[in-house]
Write an enzyme that holds these catalytic residues in place. Structure first.
Site, mmCIF file in Angstrom:
data_model
loop_
_atom_site.group_PDB
_atom_site.id
_atom_site.type_symbol
_atom_site.label_atom_id
_atom_site.label_comp_id
_atom_site.label_asym_id
_atom_site.label_seq_id
_atom_site.Cartn_x
_atom_site.Cartn_y
_atom_site.Cartn_z
ATOM 1 N N CYS A 1 -3.845 21.602 -40.264
ATOM 2 C CA CYS A 1 -2.861 22.686 -40.153
ATOM 3 C C CYS A 1 -1.523 22.091 -39.710
ATOM 4 O O CYS A 1 -1.419 20.885 -39.463
ATOM 5 C CB CYS A 1 -3.336 23.730 -39.140
ATOM 6 N N GLU B 1 -8.870 17.520 -34.838
ATOM 7 C CA GLU B 1 -7.889 16.424 -34.870
ATOM 8 C C GLU B 1 -7.236 16.215 -33.508
ATOM 9 O O GLU B 1 -7.016 15.072 -33.072
ATOM 10 C CB GLU B 1 -6.764 16.707 -35.879
ATOM 11 N N HIS C 1 -8.334 21.930 -31.869
ATOM 12 C CA HIS C 1 -8.801 21.577 -33.215
ATOM 13 C C HIS C 1 -9.404 20.169 -33.170
ATOM 14 O O HIS C 1 -9.053 19.370 -32.285
ATOM 15 C CB HIS C 1 -7.625 21.607 -34.202
#
Lengths: 153, 153
Positions: free
Chosen positions: A83, A55, A53
């Protein structure tokens, strides 16, 4: 955070979109000065890695760049609400403030779902500011998934 | 899961202990046959990476080895209840069953805390079996942190 940071992350999300990746971009910057030290975009398809992801990619780069185990004095902007995995990672590296764009009803774990940072178990009470350029960030996601659905018809 | 899997993961946790890392070990194996395809241990100190938990290291290796984006047909054993980040990663790769050793009151996100897999938002209802060789796995953790506290006196 300033507009330069938003534009950088949004540009990364657009890059992801063009590469047929879920369009999310992230930037880590010095909280005081706004100096960008790391960037990341979703790369789950290219890397065949569902953990890649925006991040996570961005945090890994920031850790390498600083050589530190904690990102104290740094903040993160990401175009989509993180998430549960990414929220856990954000807490683990002790970022100062989390800024995010669109809320994510389905997988967001900050304002909805497991609400990682306000849960009594959290080790890190991070400051959170959500909804930054929410419409632009959300539109990118909506268009991406609309296109996906239409291409599968 | 069988004893060979436990012993492998416990051995990795012991290796972590000797390397002055939080003693956690993880193994991913074929659910049907028990064949081990990836292993990992906590490496947060060595790598200066607070995201390098045993489960994350092990999952990354399993993804590389299989070349798949999902670990369908595989299960994971880890000596300690996963944290919120690792639980999110386990859900993301769609492992069949999560087996774990000691419960983690402080940071566990499976049986306590945010309870990632039973939360209504979860995308993946994984089968969970906790408390496997709980005392051995827990003792390793307790000894590690007791030594840490004593060395800081």
């Amino acid at each position: 955070m300033n507009e330069t940071i938003f534009k950088k992350a949004y540009g990364l999300a657009q890059q992801a979109f063009k590469a047929d990746e879920v369009p999310v971009g992230a930037v880590i910057f010095k909280t005081e000065t706004g100096e960008i030290i790391a960037t990341g975009r979703n790369q789950t398809e290219r890397l065949k890695d569902p953990l890649a992801h925006a991040e996570m990619v961005c945090i890994k780069k920031a850790l390498k760049k600083t050589g530190e185990k904690r990102l104290l004095g740094y903040s993160l902007f990401v175009t989509l609400e993180p998430c549960v995995m990414c929220a856990g990672a954000i807490a683990a590296v002790r970022l100062d403030t989390l800024y995010f764009g669109a809320y994510d009803q389905k997988s967001g774990a900050v304002n909805q779902g497991t609400q990682v940072f306000t849960h009594p178990q959290t080790h890190h009470k991070i400051k959170v500011i959500g909804g930054i350029h929410e419409v632009e960030c959300g539109d990118l996601m909506r268009t991406f998934f609309k296109n996906k659905r239409e291409s599968q018809k």
